[in-house]
Design an enzyme around this catalytic site. Sequence first.
Site, PDB file in Angstrom:
ATOM      1  N   SER A 285      -6.407   6.145   0.409  1.00 36.81           N
ATOM      2  CA  SER A 285      -6.715   4.934  -0.258  1.00 36.81           C
ATOM      3  C   SER A 285      -8.312   4.716  -0.193  1.00 36.81           C
ATOM      4  CB  SER A 285      -6.058   3.540   0.392  1.00 36.81           C
ATOM      5  OG  SER A 285      -4.615   3.869   0.207  1.00 36.81           O
TER       6      SER A 285
ATOM      7  N   GLN B 264      -5.277  -0.366  -7.205  1.00 39.44           N
ATOM      8  CA  GLN B 264      -5.595   0.563  -6.035  1.00 39.44           C
ATOM      9  C   GLN B 264      -6.289   1.817  -6.849  1.00 39.44           C
ATOM     10  OE1 GLN B 264      -3.269   2.952  -3.193  1.00 39.44           O
ATOM     11  NE2 GLN B 264      -3.949   1.177  -2.131  1.00 39.44           N
TER      12      GLN B 264
ATOM     13  N   ASP C 271       0.919  -1.304  -0.094  1.00 47.35           N
ATOM     14  CA  ASP C 271      -0.141  -0.012   0.073  1.00 47.35           C
ATOM     15  C   ASP C 271       1.017   1.201  -0.032  1.00 47.35           C
ATOM     16  OD1 ASP C 271      -2.580   1.365   0.102  1.00 47.35           O
ATOM     17  OD2 ASP C 271      -2.014   1.651   2.349  1.00 47.35           O
TER      18      ASP C 271
END
Length: 315
Positions: A246, A296, A222
Amino acid sequence: MTSKKSSQSKSRAGGVSATGKALEGLVGLLDLEQLELNLFRGRSPQEGWQRVYGGQVMGQALVAAVRTVPEDRVAHSFHSYFLLGGDPAVPIIYEVERVRDGGSFSTRRVKGIQHGRAMFVMSASFHKTENSFDHGAKMPAVPMPEELPNEQELAQKMLKSLPDRMRGYWERERPIEMRPVDVSRYMSRAKRAPEQSIWMRANGRLPDAFQLHQCVLAYASDFTLLDTALIAHGKLMFDPDVQLASLDHAMWFHRPFRADDWLLYVQDSPSAHGARGFCRGSVFTRDGMLVASTTQEGLMRAEATKFPVPGRTEQ
């Protein structure tokens, strides 16, 4: 108090034989406390961050799911959504729903809860090992990690030119060691193709349990992925006039790997529009084997605004 089930599960996704204080801290974060059959409690490091790092929530949620499936099944994919900014001052409660256990696959749904509200959700699928067709994408030709400067060498070269918030991050010991293939974007604000490759590995030796290596890779995946979209605009994730958060994150595990061996994280961003950036990643072992893929989408605003606080305004 952790249950017998939780204690037995440590070897699967929460062992404690890592070396290095930062990595030991990460392994400790992933060793959730079991409260009930399908309820787990995770904590966050108290390092002054405004919100919980998304990779931590994904790693902990995956641990919670792992502890509810048969030991002969490993995660092959998960899809997750970040609903609210996590509050690092209070624990996160992970509630696991055992959606299905079939002949070959198991499905779990995990909800992260803070302040009485869902702040994160994940669907994860687990599969028994099978042999069948096999092919994989080719790793791009890049320098090996030994040919690149280590973090200490990079710090000596780059720290003075970095913003204060980014400098503070790089000065701390971290559980994941990273060696960017090209560091020139940190020295120049020129706009360029939104792509980057970074070698990474756990900063110490991990136990052998593959489930733990999956959770550590989920944690690491991430950090730089959404940042890739900023490269097209000459920006860095710590810039004060940029807001990143995110929104979702998906990951597929293709083949076995070790998170404490060097892995090449190849990332690109095909699109940014409407205050959202979309990014993709491929993870290779040093011998060129594709072991995982990620995608993502994240909030990507061009001016500084306050992140949501649990119980107040949402995104």
